[in-house]
Design an enzyme around this catalytic site. Sequence first.
Site, PDB file in Angstrom:
ATOM      1  N   SER A  80       0.837  -1.202   0.000  1.00  0.00           N
ATOM      2  CA  SER A  80       0.000   0.000   0.000  1.00  0.00           C
ATOM      3  C   SER A  80       0.872   1.251   0.000  1.00  0.00           C
ATOM      4  CB  SER A  80      -0.950  -0.051   1.197  1.00  0.00           C
ATOM      5  OG  SER A  80      -2.000   0.863   1.063  1.00  0.00           O
TER       6      SER A  80
ATOM      7  N   ASP B  34      -8.686  -5.004  -5.872  1.00  0.00           N
ATOM      8  CA  ASP B  34      -8.206  -4.179  -4.762  1.00  0.00           C
ATOM      9  C   ASP B  34      -9.048  -2.908  -4.682  1.00  0.00           C
ATOM     10  OD1 ASP B  34      -6.743  -2.384  -3.095  1.00  0.00           O
ATOM     11  OD2 ASP B  34      -4.905  -3.489  -3.495  1.00  0.00           O
TER      12      ASP B  34
ATOM     13  N   HIS C  40      -7.131  -6.172  -0.356  1.00  0.00           N
ATOM     14  CA  HIS C  40      -6.031  -5.217  -0.457  1.00  0.00           C
ATOM     15  C   HIS C  40      -4.761  -5.848   0.107  1.00  0.00           C
ATOM     16  CE1 HIS C  40      -3.807  -1.524  -0.474  1.00  0.00           C
ATOM     17  NE2 HIS C  40      -3.803  -1.390   0.832  1.00  0.00           N
TER      18      HIS C  40
END
Length: 519
Positions: A231, A458, A485
């Site tokens: 991320s 995602d 995710h």
Amino acid sequence: MLRKHTVRTIVAVALAPAALLLASCGSAPASETPAKADLSSFYDQELQFESCTDYAVTELQEQAFKNIPSAECARLTVPVDYDHPSEGTTKLAVTRMAARGDAKGSVVVNSGGPGGSGQLQALNAFVGLKDTPITEQYDIVGIDPRGVSASSPAIDCISDKQSDKTGFVFPAGVLQGSWTAEDTEKAASECVKRSGGEKFVAEVGTPNVARDMDVLREVLGDEKLTYIGQSYGTRLGAIYAEMFPSKVRALVLDGAQDPSLQSAERKITQYAGFQRSFDLMADACTKQPDCVLGQDRERALERFHDIVRPLIDKPVTTSSGRPVNYNTAIGAVIGGLYQSTTWPTVQAGIEELTHGKGDALLALSDGFAERGSQGVWSNYLEANVVINCMDEQRRTPEEEEQLRAKIWAKAPFLDPGESVKGARDGCEAMPGKTEITYPYAQNINGLPETLTISITGDPTTPYQGGVTLADTLGGALLTVEGEQHTVAMAGQSPCVNDVVSDYVVDLEVPDKGATCSLK
């Protein structure tokens, strides 16, 4: 945002990630060779590893350290300002799990956010990757970035009691509410006062975190960096590559932020991803006879609005006495969209609202915010906001209103049914400014092969962002089919584990078009 393969989220905040939400960035040109005359004392320091007893600052960390008693911890000293290293230092918490065999070096991990604890991610990664050659041949190392978790000073903008009373709400343009210049000034003033002062707050941006990571690399004894970031951690990894390309051995970038987008564009893309996941969650719900959103898919969004919008004027109660208002409920829903396994919990929380109760959504919110059972909050959300303020392009009130309108158009489940007026950039009064040049990580010379992992479903770092990052870095792409995710350090996919292990250990990348599946 870990804790059980969690979701990084800004529960009632809306400065992505950033995300709660929001999963955010490149950097200004920087010399790749450290100025040894000025920084040698930092690059030459020796870490004094010890018991991790005094390093846990949340219940999650306490439990994680108990589960892995072999973990050892230390504190890394780095300058607050790399241009003026004599003007103050900050200490960063480091956790290391030794390789199960003869160590070839270290794998440094980052859990995202920004604001996620690197210590906690290292503990989770050691478990998630325990059956792979990675933990056999490499130490797993996590570092709490400057301002985050057990590092000192830590970012702090609001007291635990205030958070319990109101939820963590920061002046921002995506969720419900109007703000004034005075509101943003007060919020910035509180953050500065409680977080080590204006100078420190102004220096918590990602380019400095990348510089800290290079100091860590040297202190660990690694000639080059081996890194797994998820991320926001893909932003950090890409910026490190931009600043120190010849110091990179291997980069795994999982759940990638698109380096080609401006800050506002990224937010719009991000929330469009959440809308896609909301729609899929609603689709699954309406196929059930007892769905709280009804059985008419065309009216599911309307039904959702009918349930959550009244919270603007009349929050619901919980068994603890803490309220759940509109922003807290929406933040919890967003958090539950990070992976399809939590969609039933979101549906149950929405159902509970129809009975005037908010315990289920509050539990989701608390989990993502890392609030402990005794009312102690981690600083994840506050750090997320402030670090993003130092990374992202700031906007005028007019630009923020335009952004709010665009986000509500792309993600109508967020729309509270009111005017966009009163939206303000919560960062407008913060000290400092971004060192990041947009687009970032462009045309990097001398960078070795990298591995980007992107999941087709995602919600917060949409698939195309990973495609773009892999292309930008000239590296390999692994496509993973699924609805969640990040995945690289979760240990839930043997296929992903094999690809990541082959790359980290042997620097072998997958063939073009390689795909794994979480289904």
